[in-house]
Every structure is written in structure tokens, then in C-alpha cells.
Motif scaffolding. Structure first.
Motif, PDB file in Angstrom:
ATOM      1  N   GLN A  63      -6.820   4.075  -1.140  1.00 20.27           N
ATOM      2  CA  GLN A  63      -5.372   4.081  -1.216  1.00 20.27           C
ATOM      3  C   GLN A  63      -4.890   3.461  -2.520  1.00 20.27           C
ATOM      4  N   GLY A 113      -2.081   0.931  -4.304  1.00 17.16           N
ATOM      5  CA  GLY A 113      -1.368  -0.272  -3.898  1.00 17.16           C
ATOM      6  C   GLY A 113      -1.204  -1.222  -5.068  1.00 17.16           C
ATOM      7  N   LEU A 162       0.835  -1.198   0.000  1.00 16.31           N
ATOM      8  CA  LEU A 162       0.000   0.000   0.000  1.00 16.31           C
ATOM      9  C   LEU A 162       0.870   1.249   0.000  1.00 16.31           C
ATOM     10  N   PHE A 192      -5.546   2.021  -7.914  1.00 20.98           N
ATOM     11  CA  PHE A 192      -6.270   2.658  -6.818  1.00 20.98           C
ATOM     12  C   PHE A 192      -7.323   1.706  -6.287  1.00 20.98           C
ATOM     13  N   SER A 206      -0.248   9.906  -0.391  1.00 21.28           N
ATOM     14  CA  SER A 206      -0.687  10.424  -1.685  1.00 21.28           C
ATOM     15  C   SER A 206      -2.102  10.983  -1.591  1.00 21.28           C
ATOM     16  N   ARG A 207      -2.372  12.006  -2.369  1.00 26.33           N
ATOM     17  CA  ARG A 207      -3.699  12.603  -2.449  1.00 26.33           C
ATOM     18  C   ARG A 207      -4.137  12.691  -3.909  1.00 26.33           C
ATOM     19  N   ASP A 213       1.051   5.268   1.296  1.00 26.30           N
ATOM     20  CA  ASP A 213       0.549   6.308   2.190  1.00 26.30           C
ATOM     21  C   ASP A 213       1.171   7.649   1.812  1.00 26.30           C
TER      22      ASP A 213
END
Length: 340
Positions: free
Chosen positions: A48, A50, A21, A42, A25-26, A23
């Protein structure tokens, strides 16, 4: 350098329990576009990014490292955290997979129902529109109504086309719903489970040879490398757990009446039932029985050794056996009836 620092920090994590995964990111920050070529996607349910199907598996380091390199080249600070020892039990994983299959079946059923409703609505609309045209009324070429009439008939055709398309979509989702609903039945099918156990046991023997420093499957492993030793140990534990799980499935099936056949159940001259026909056993093997070729059984209920007109043979694996009779039982069965 300042521009690089403004990109932010990304952490790529992997455990066997959660998979790989991302972490940090937006949406819209460009991360997805950078790592998508390296196998990332996505996950809507998690919100998230991954790697798909990475749970319950060893980290795919080549994908993770390639994604990290692409992000760093674009100015992101990337941390990679991998812990292969955090995992869930196979029982837990199978239970979740079965529940997800149930959820998918319900979701696909809903999709199918909506498509059916849409198809029926378009069908009704097309017929209502068609009913407004007098039967046999042609397009009046040259009349002032020609253009309007052609557009009207095109809308009828379009509505019927949408009805057909939605009908096909409904069938598609209905088929997927049925497949998902039968997931556990498919997974727990005893003959299939027996084949699965056999494959897992072969995988386990291969791992054990590697642990002993031997070659298996044409490959060896560097048991002087602590990381390799640790991974082989994890793999041994996982395979042992899976075998025990599926053996319990077979045990339950046996308690419910399923018969696990083996070489101990047959001798030459017995008859084996396979796909609706009884075949005389020509030879008993470790994993199968040898019978007259199945083409000899076309249209027949019983095929003896003397009926092997093709002079070829066929192997029936024990997981495909559905019954057994001794030579004596078969002679008794085939005796002409003396009833008056």
C-alpha cells in the motif's frame, strides 16, 4: 465529467494504530506519482501507499489534504477518514519496533553474507585470470595480441574493482546489522532512559499547562476548540503511558543492580566518579553536581577542589554518575600503604 468518473475512488485513512494509508490504488494507475510530492511512499510489506513514520502519531493533515487535492484535480474521487482514538499501547508499539529491528538485523546479515561471497568470487576470478599472464609479461605493443591482451587485463581490473566494491557493501550491511541488533540494548540503556523520562515529563507538564489554558514553551492552545481539547487529552494519555513504560525499565535495571543517583546521594566534599576519574564535589544541584573542570582530570585518577588549576568548573548530570565516595572514604583510599 465522464472522464473524471472513470478514474475511480481513493480512500485515505489515518489511525494512530496503523498510520496514514491509501486504499483503492493499483500499480501503474498514476496515484503514486500524484501524491509522492506530498510525503507518500510505497510500503512493500503492506502493498500500500502511505506516509512514512505516521504510526502512533497525530494525522499530518496538511500532507493528507494536499494529496487529496492533487488526486481530485486529476479526476479521482477521494474520501478522507481520520480516527485519532484508534491507537495501540506504547508497550505494543515498542515490542513491534524491537521485533522489526531483529528482522532487519537478520536481513542485513544476509545481505552482508551475499556481498562477502560475491567479493570473494570476484577476487578469486581476478587472481585466476592474472595467474594466466606470465610474471612480468608486458603488453606487446604492436603485436597482433595487443588488443586482446588489453581487454583481458581490463577484465582483471574490473573483477578486482567489483571485489573491492562488494567488500565495502558487505561492511555497510554488517554495520547496519550490528546497529539493528543492538536496538533494544540502546533503547533500554538506563542513563539514556533517564534522560528520555526527563524529556517526556517536561512534555507532559507542557501539555498540562495547555489543558489549564496557560502558556507553555512560548505557545498556547485554544481550549475552546473541542478538537484541541480532545487531542490534548490523547497526548496526555500517551505521554503518561510512555513515562510509566520507561520507569518500569528503570525499575527493572535497579533490581539488576543499576543505581539511580540524585542530589540526596551527595554533599559538598564528597567525590563523584565520572568517566574514569574521581572529582571532589564543589556543589550539589538539583540535576547535577559541580566539580573542578574535567580538563583538570587529564591523566589523574582523583581531582580535589585544590587541584582546580584552571579555575573553571564542570557539571556532571546524575545520569552520568558512575560512583560516589565520601571525603572520609577517599582519604582512606589514598592513605600510603604501610605494608612491608
Amino acid at each position: 465529467m465522464n472522464e473524471t468518473m472513470t478514474k475511480g475512488e481513493i480512500t485515505i485513512t489515518h489511525t494512530r494504530a496503523d498510520g496514514t494509508l491509501v486504499d483503492g490504488s493499483r500499480k501503474g494507475d498514476g496515484v503514486f506519482e500524484l501524491i509522492r510530492p506530498h510525503g507518500f511512499r510505497f510500503f512493500r510489506s503492506l502493498g500500500q501507499l502511505g506516509i512514512a513514520r505516521s504510526r502512533d502519531r497525530q494525522a499530518q493533515n496538511w500532507k493528507i489534504n494536499a494529496a487529496a487535492a492533487a488526486l481530485r484535480a486529476a479526476g479521482w474521487t477521494v474520501t478522507i477518514e481520520i480516527n485519532e482514538d484508534i491507537r495501540r499501547s506504547f508497550d505494543e508499539a515498542e515490542t513491534e519496533r524491537a521485533q522489526r529491528a531483529v528482522d532487519r538485523a537478520e536481513r542485513y546479515d544476509a545481505y552482508s553474507d551475499r556481498a562477502v561471497s560475491s567479493s570473494q568470487a570476484h577476487y578469486s576470478r581476478s587472481h585466476e585470470m592474472a595467474d594466466a599472464i606470465p610474471m612480468g609479461q608486458p603488453i606487446l605493443v604492436g603485436h597482433h595480441s595487443e588488443g586482446r591482451d588489453r581487454r583481458y587485463r581490463a577484465r582483471i581490473h574490473d573483477a578486482m574493482g567489483k571485489s573491492i566494491a562488494e567488500g565495502k557493501r558487505a561492511e555497510h550491511w554488517a554495520d547496519r546489522a550490528e546497529t539493528a541488533a543492538r536496538y533494544k540494548e540502546f533503547r533500554d540503556n538506563p542513563p539514556r532512559t533517564l534522560r528520555r523520562i526527563e524529556k517526556l515529563q517536561a512534555d507532559l507538564r507542557r501539555v498540562e499547562k495547555w489543558q489549564a489554558g496557560e502558556s507553555a514553551g512560548g505557545y498556547t492552545r485554544d481550549i475552546g476548540n473541542p478538537a484541541t481539547v480532545a487531542e490534548l487529552k490523547r497526548r496526555h494519555e500517551e505521554l503518561s503511558e510512555q513515562i510509566a513504560y520507561w520507569q518500569q525499565i528503570i525499575k527493572t535495571a535497579e533490581e539488576e543492580g543499576f543505581k539511580v543517583w540524585s542530589s540526596a546521594d551527595f554533599k559538598k566534599g564528597d567525590f563523584v566518579h565520572n568517566r574514569g576519574t574521581w572529582y571532589e564535589v564543589l556543589r550539589v544541584n538539583k540535576k547535577s553536581v559541580t566539580i573542578p573542570h574535567i580538563h583538570n582530570g587529564t591523566g589523574k585518577k582523583v581531582v580535589r577542589a585544590d587541584d582546580n588549576n584552571l579555575n573553571w568548573t564542570w557539571l556532571v548530570p546524575y545520569d552520568e554518575v558512575s560512583g560516589r565516595k565520601s571525603a572520609e572514604e577517599m582519604r582512606e583510599l589514598l592513605k600510603p600503604s604501610t605494608a612491608v
